[in-house]
Design a protein around this motif. Structure first.
Motif, PDB file in Angstrom:
ATOM      1  N   LEU A 155       0.846  -1.187   0.000  1.00  0.00           N
ATOM      2  CA  LEU A 155       0.000   0.000   0.000  1.00  0.00           C
ATOM      3  C   LEU A 155       0.884   1.240   0.000  1.00  0.00           C
ATOM      4  O   LEU A 155       1.625   1.487   0.958  1.00  0.00           O
ATOM      5  N   PHE A 156       0.802   2.013  -1.084  1.00  0.00           N
ATOM      6  CA  PHE A 156       1.541   3.267  -1.187  1.00  0.00           C
ATOM      7  C   PHE A 156       0.563   4.404  -0.945  1.00  0.00           C
ATOM      8  O   PHE A 156      -0.274   4.703  -1.789  1.00  0.00           O
ATOM      9  N   PHE A 157       0.653   5.000   0.239  1.00  0.00           N
ATOM     10  CA  PHE A 157      -0.198   6.135   0.610  1.00  0.00           C
ATOM     11  C   PHE A 157       0.690   7.370   0.658  1.00  0.00           C
ATOM     12  O   PHE A 157       1.597   7.462   1.478  1.00  0.00           O
ATOM     13  N   ASP A 158       0.431   8.313  -0.231  1.00  0.00           N
ATOM     14  CA  ASP A 158       1.292   9.487  -0.350  1.00  0.00           C
ATOM     15  C   ASP A 158       0.503  10.751  -0.051  1.00  0.00           C
ATOM     16  O   ASP A 158      -0.411  11.112  -0.806  1.00  0.00           O
ATOM     17  N   PRO A 159       0.797  11.436   1.050  1.00  0.00           N
ATOM     18  CA  PRO A 159       0.080  12.682   1.331  1.00  0.00           C
ATOM     19  C   PRO A 159       0.525  13.787   0.377  1.00  0.00           C
ATOM     20  O   PRO A 159       1.724  13.960   0.123  1.00  0.00           O
ATOM     21  N   LEU A 160      -0.440  14.496  -0.171  1.00  0.00           N
ATOM     22  CA  LEU A 160      -0.148  15.576  -1.113  1.00  0.00           C
ATOM     23  C   LEU A 160       0.123  16.866  -0.346  1.00  0.00           C
ATOM     24  O   LEU A 160      -0.701  17.315   0.453  1.00  0.00           O
ATOM     25  N   ARG A 161       1.277  17.434  -0.594  1.00  0.00           N
ATOM     26  CA  ARG A 161       1.635  18.725   0.006  1.00  0.00           C
ATOM     27  C   ARG A 161       1.726  19.751  -1.125  1.00  0.00           C
ATOM     28  O   ARG A 161       2.692  19.780  -1.861  1.00  0.00           O
ATOM     29  N   ARG A 162       0.707  20.569  -1.233  1.00  0.00           N
ATOM     30  CA  ARG A 162       0.672  21.558  -2.314  1.00  0.00           C
ATOM     31  C   ARG A 162       1.562  22.756  -1.971  1.00  0.00           C
ATOM     32  O   ARG A 162       1.557  23.263  -0.854  1.00  0.00           O
ATOM     33  N   ASP A 163       2.297  23.203  -2.975  1.00  0.00           N
ATOM     34  CA  ASP A 163       3.133  24.387  -2.864  1.00  0.00           C
ATOM     35  C   ASP A 163       2.377  25.548  -3.504  1.00  0.00           C
ATOM     36  O   ASP A 163       2.113  25.525  -4.713  1.00  0.00           O
ATOM     37  N   PRO A 164       1.998  26.563  -2.730  1.00  0.00           N
ATOM     38  CA  PRO A 164       1.250  27.681  -3.310  1.00  0.00           C
ATOM     39  C   PRO A 164       1.962  28.338  -4.483  1.00  0.00           C
ATOM     40  O   PRO A 164       1.314  28.880  -5.383  1.00  0.00           O
ATOM     41  N   ALA A 165       3.292  28.266  -4.477  1.00  0.00           N
ATOM     42  CA  ALA A 165       4.051  28.861  -5.574  1.00  0.00           C
ATOM     43  C   ALA A 165       4.087  27.971  -6.811  1.00  0.00           C
ATOM     44  O   ALA A 165       4.512  28.419  -7.883  1.00  0.00           O
ATOM     45  N   ASP A 166       3.671  26.720  -6.661  1.00  0.00           N
ATOM     46  CA  ASP A 166       3.709  25.762  -7.782  1.00  0.00           C
ATOM     47  C   ASP A 166       2.469  24.877  -7.701  1.00  0.00           C
ATOM     48  O   ASP A 166       2.559  23.686  -7.409  1.00  0.00           O
ATOM     49  N   PRO A 167       1.274  25.449  -7.964  1.00  0.00           N
ATOM     50  CA  PRO A 167       0.025  24.702  -7.749  1.00  0.00           C
ATOM     51  C   PRO A 167      -0.146  23.491  -8.662  1.00  0.00           C
ATOM     52  O   PRO A 167      -0.864  22.559  -8.326  1.00  0.00           O
ATOM     53  N   VAL A 168       0.493  23.510  -9.842  1.00  0.00           N
ATOM     54  CA  VAL A 168       0.440  22.360 -10.753  1.00  0.00           C
ATOM     55  C   VAL A 168       1.883  21.911 -11.014  1.00  0.00           C
ATOM     56  O   VAL A 168       2.501  22.327 -11.985  1.00  0.00           O
ATOM     57  N   PRO A 169       2.449  21.075 -10.134  1.00  0.00           N
ATOM     58  CA  PRO A 169       3.849  20.669 -10.302  1.00  0.00           C
ATOM     59  C   PRO A 169       4.043  19.817 -11.545  1.00  0.00           C
ATOM     60  O   PRO A 169       3.095  19.272 -12.108  1.00  0.00           O
ATOM     61  N   TRP A 170       5.290  19.678 -11.951  1.00  0.00           N
ATOM     62  CA  TRP A 170       5.566  18.937 -13.189  1.00  0.00           C
ATOM     63  C   TRP A 170       5.072  17.501 -13.111  1.00  0.00           C
ATOM     64  O   TRP A 170       4.676  16.920 -14.127  1.00  0.00           O
ATOM     65  N   ARG A 171       5.047  16.916 -11.923  1.00  0.00           N
ATOM     66  CA  ARG A 171       4.580  15.530 -11.786  1.00  0.00           C
ATOM     67  C   ARG A 171       3.104  15.385 -12.153  1.00  0.00           C
ATOM     68  O   ARG A 171       2.638  14.284 -12.376  1.00  0.00           O
ATOM     69  N   PHE A 172       2.359  16.468 -12.194  1.00  0.00           N
ATOM     70  CA  PHE A 172       0.949  16.407 -12.549  1.00  0.00           C
ATOM     71  C   PHE A 172       0.737  16.372 -14.059  1.00  0.00           C
ATOM     72  O   PHE A 172      -0.391  16.143 -14.514  1.00  0.00           O
ATOM     73  N   ARG A 173       1.762  16.593 -14.837  1.00  0.00           N
ATOM     74  CA  ARG A 173       1.622  16.707 -16.288  1.00  0.00           C
ATOM     75  C   ARG A 173       2.095  15.423 -16.967  1.00  0.00           C
ATOM     76  O   ARG A 173       3.239  14.995 -16.794  1.00  0.00           O
ATOM     77  N   LEU A 174       1.216  14.836 -17.759  1.00  0.00           N
ATOM     78  CA  LEU A 174       1.557  13.575 -18.426  1.00  0.00           C
ATOM     79  C   LEU A 174       2.776  13.704 -19.325  1.00  0.00           C
ATOM     80  O   LEU A 174       3.600  12.791 -19.402  1.00  0.00           O
ATOM     81  N   ALA A 175       2.890  14.809 -20.032  1.00  0.00           N
ATOM     82  CA  ALA A 175       4.004  14.983 -20.959  1.00  0.00           C
ATOM     83  C   ALA A 175       5.342  15.012 -20.228  1.00  0.00           C
ATOM     84  O   ALA A 175       6.372  14.659 -20.805  1.00  0.00           O
TER      85      ALA A 175
END
Length: 341
Positions: A155-175
């Motif tokens: 079980l991989f449970f990963d808490p998301l820590r959003r950075d206000p300066a980077d609301p859509v980090p590169w890991r969110f982009r499929l490309a």
């Protein structure tokens, strides 16, 4: 001329993972000396330069042209792995590359060909290969501590820590990432399963997206059938809410169970006839954070002394192939062979 006593290393990419690597080098990789840091973001490069005392460069090409180092530690978005690794090999540098090697198998083949042509050391950094609990579980299984394995759960449970300066980090982009949670952090849970049970033969999976702005999957449920005959479930979740104590791994055998707990410092427990309430094998999993340094220490010894790597670059293809099979299964709704792509 006497061989160099330390590997001069360039840290390429100065984000969060670079701080973990730097800590690992300071405490667990005595044969590594950081002599360059690289990041396109001047603030991140300056911060790492201050930590390490090494000069900062705005790009890998600038560092290769002007820096003084033997090897690179590449910690970049996944889509940049191939050009960066190949450029480093062509410049005669040894390469440690954060997982995954690349988002596609074709790109991995090109990287491995460049590594072979260069004759330099190539390591794909997979920290869980060196987790104390992963190693100890392997020892317990080899000793028959729980008899024959019946099934396992990861079980991989990963808490998301959003950075206000980077609301859509590169890991969110499929490309950029090539996928979501399975191709990225999920690899750290797939590798121990492969360490214990061998390669995954086929996968049945579903994936879903529930995190706003994330193009890849943020949760997945999968059933793995290993070449060895063992079956295991694999669950991965990126969560924006708090999580209850749970377990990273549970392995059930004919004579007991092994559980790697999550919650607080974590513990590794063995349940068998002599310890029906559980024997504490490791009273903390804090040693996992040392794995970054342990892997870079192994890398330095391979560079300096030709010491073998615990797991070669091709080993990392097992996690990538498994993640890609998860994605195919989520589309097809059926079992997918891991080696079919």
């Amino acid at each position: 001329m006497a061989p160099p006593e330390r590997v001069r290393l360039a840290l390429v990419g100065c984000g969060n993972i670079a701080r973990a690597h730097w800590r690992g080098i300071r405490y667990h990789a005595p044969l590594v000396e950081v002599t360059a840091v690289v990041d396109a973001d001047p603030a991140r490069a300056a911060a790492m330069a201050e930590r390490s005392g090494a000069p900062a460069f705005p790009s890998l090409s600038a560092a290769l042209a002007e820096g003084d180092f033997d090897a690179v530690d590449l910690m970049l978005p996944h889509d940049l792995h191939e050009p960066a690794a190949i450029a480093a090999f062509e410049a005669g540098k040894h390469v440690a590359l954060e997982k995954p090697m690349a988002p596609t198998l074709d790109a991995c083949e090109r990287i491995m060909a460049a590594a072979e042509a260069s004759g330099r050391v190539f390591m794909v950094a997979e920290q869980s290969q060196f987790w104390p609990d992963a190693i100890r579980i392997g020892e317990l299984l080899a000793a028959g501590a729980i008899g024959d394995v019946i099934w396992a759960r990861a079980l991989f449970f990963d808490p998301l820590r959003r950075d206000p300066a980077d609301p859509v980090p590169w890991r969110f982009r499929l490309a950029r990432a090539g996928g979501g949670i399975c191709i990225d952090g999920g690899a750290h849970w797939i590798r121990p399963l492969r360490m214990w049970f061998g390669d995954v033969a086929e996968v049945l999976a579903t994936t879903h997206r529930h995190v706003a702005g994330m193009e890849g999957e943020s949760r997945a449920h999968a059933l793995f059938r290993f070449e060895s005959g063992v079956t295991a479930t694999f669950d991965a979740l990126l969560s924006e809410g708090p999580g209850a104590p749970t377990e990273d791994f549970r392995i059930t055998g004919t004579a007991g169970e092994i559980v790697s707990e999550r919650g607080g410092p974590g513990r590794l427990l063995l349940y068998d006839a002599a310890h029906p309430d559980g024997e504490v094998v490791l009273d903390s999993l804090d040693g996992r954070r040392d794995a970054f340094g342990v892997e870079l220490d192994e890398f330095s010894r391979a560079v300096l002394h030709g010491a073998p790597l615990t797991a070669g670059p091709a080993d990392s293809l097992g996690e990538l192939r498994t993640a890609l099979a998860i994605y195919r299964s989520a589309l097809s709704g059926g079992w997918e062979r891991v080696g079919a792509d």
